[in-house]
Design a protein around this motif. Structure first.
Motif, PDB file in Angstrom:
ATOM      1  N   ALA A   1       0.828  -1.206   0.000  1.00  0.00           N
ATOM      2  CA  ALA A   1       0.000   0.000   0.000  1.00  0.00           C
ATOM      3  C   ALA A   1       0.866   1.261   0.000  1.00  0.00           C
ATOM      4  N   ALA A   2       2.005   1.208   0.707  1.00  0.00           N
ATOM      5  CA  ALA A   2       2.905   2.366   0.715  1.00  0.00           C
ATOM      6  C   ALA A   2       3.423   2.641  -0.702  1.00  0.00           C
ATOM      7  N   VAL A   3       3.671   1.576  -1.452  1.00  0.00           N
ATOM      8  CA  VAL A   3       4.111   1.736  -2.848  1.00  0.00           C
ATOM      9  C   VAL A   3       3.000   2.400  -3.672  1.00  0.00           C
ATOM     10  N   SER A   4       1.770   1.917  -3.504  1.00  0.00           N
ATOM     11  CA  SER A   4       0.645   2.464  -4.281  1.00  0.00           C
ATOM     12  C   SER A   4       0.408   3.945  -3.946  1.00  0.00           C
ATOM     13  N   VAL A   5       0.462   4.278  -2.651  1.00  0.00           N
ATOM     14  CA  VAL A   5       0.264   5.674  -2.240  1.00  0.00           C
ATOM     15  C   VAL A   5       1.373   6.540  -2.831  1.00  0.00           C
ATOM     16  N   THR A   6       2.598   6.047  -2.767  1.00  0.00           N
ATOM     17  CA  THR A   6       3.730   6.809  -3.303  1.00  0.00           C
ATOM     18  C   THR A   6       3.547   7.071  -4.789  1.00  0.00           C
ATOM     19  N   LYS A   7       3.124   6.057  -5.534  1.00  0.00           N
ATOM     20  CA  LYS A   7       2.899   6.249  -6.969  1.00  0.00           C
ATOM     21  C   LYS A   7       1.802   7.278  -7.227  1.00  0.00           C
ATOM     22  N   ALA A   8       0.713   7.198  -6.448  1.00  0.00           N
ATOM     23  CA  ALA A   8      -0.391   8.156  -6.635  1.00  0.00           C
ATOM     24  C   ALA A   8       0.068   9.585  -6.323  1.00  0.00           C
ATOM     25  N   LEU A   9       0.874   9.738  -5.262  1.00  0.00           N
ATOM     26  CA  LEU A   9       1.356  11.086  -4.905  1.00  0.00           C
ATOM     27  C   LEU A   9       2.342  11.607  -5.952  1.00  0.00           C
ATOM     28  N   ARG A  10       3.223  10.718  -6.448  1.00  0.00           N
ATOM     29  CA  ARG A  10       4.176  11.143  -7.479  1.00  0.00           C
ATOM     30  C   ARG A  10       3.435  11.542  -8.753  1.00  0.00           C
TER      31      ARG A  10
END
Ligand code: BT5
Length: 247
Positions: free
Chosen positions: A85-94
């Motif tokens: 989930a941290a990866v997914s959130v990071t991608k969405a924020l980037r």
């Protein structure tokens, strides 16, 4: 591109103006047998939860949501869902122009401040997971009275559409979750390493009554942090609080 482009996550969305905690509501619904992918989202929570009984501040303007997942995995491997989930959130924020990075295990940071926290809770038997509640809190347009935290609005200098952000986040989450189900944690771990701000750094990890100081070397297939101590021994830490030390 219009509307939510997902097949599984968000097929059913339950929205509250106010609730106790979306994780609490999601657990009740999961126990009643609601389908995988159901999303609970609230404008504000009266009992926003962090890990270990800590409080999470969730005023209006942020994104506070929980997703019900039913992966066919061993409970031992459940913490990799947090890292995913941290990866997914990071991608969405980037995708929205922010230089987001991951701090092991469950935080996403921008410019040295916490912008997102993740709380996964599960219901499991000895060797099988019944369901996982993936709780995600992102500071978007809300105020946050903490020196250590920031918001998308503060970092971008303008308000952000929460609907667009939730859409992007669910799309990233679905992509990563389907990869996870099909191929396991390994391909997610490659991205995790790429986005990590923890690896290679001197860290102090508190778990139970112990404090471990060393250099964060890697994360293994279960999502555990591998720390090399000054005397050369290597420790695997399943969960804990991680503080980055100055080099
Ligand atoms: C977390 O815990 O960061 C997990 C947060 C999960 C929140 C979501 S919101 C939707 C769902 N429903 C819930 O009830 N929870 C989930 P932890 O790693 O224990 O960090 C908690 C610490 O973060 C606190 O002790 C504060 O220092 C700090 N904090 C509190 N509110 C914050 C915020 N809004 N933004 C950044 N930091 C915050």
């Amino acid at each position: 591109k219009y509307g939510l482009q997902t097949k599984l996550l968000g097929k059913r969305v339950v929205h509250f103006n106010v609730t106790t905690s979306t994780n609490i509501v999601a657990r009740q619904m999961a126990e009643e047998g609601v389908e995988e992918g159901t999303v609970i989202v609230a404008e504000t929570q009266t009992r926003g939860k962090g890990r270990l009984g800590r409080k999470f501040i969730t005023k209006g303007g942020g994104v506070w949501m929980s997703v019900i997942l039913k992966p066919n995995i061993d409970p031992m491997h459940a913490s990799s869902i947090t890292l995913m989930a941290a990866v997914s959130v990071t991608k969405a924020l980037r995708g929205m122009g922010l230089e987001a990075v991951i701090k092991w295990p469950n935080d996403v940071f921008v410019n040295g401040k916490k912008i997102c926290g993740i709380l996964t809770e599960m219901s499991a038997e000895t060797d099988i997971v019944n369901f996982i509640i993936l709780g995600i809190g992102v500071n978007v347009n809300n105020d946050i009275p903490l020196e250590t935290a920031t918001t998308m609005k503060a970092e971008l200098g303008k308000e952000v559409s929460r609907v667009r952000f939730i859409q992007a986040l669910l799309e990233e989450l679905e992509e990563d979750y389907l990869t996870f189900k099909e191929k396991g944690f390994t391909p997610i771990l490659w991205n995790w390493r790429r986005f990590s701000d923890t690896l290679g750094r001197p860290v102090e990890v508190s778990c139970q009554d112990e404090k471990i100081r060393g250099v964060a070397q890697d994360v293994d297939e279960d999502g555990s942090l591998i720390v090399k101590l000054t005397d050369g021994t290597v420790k695997k830490i399943v969960s804990g609080d991680c503080r980055h030390l100055k080099n």
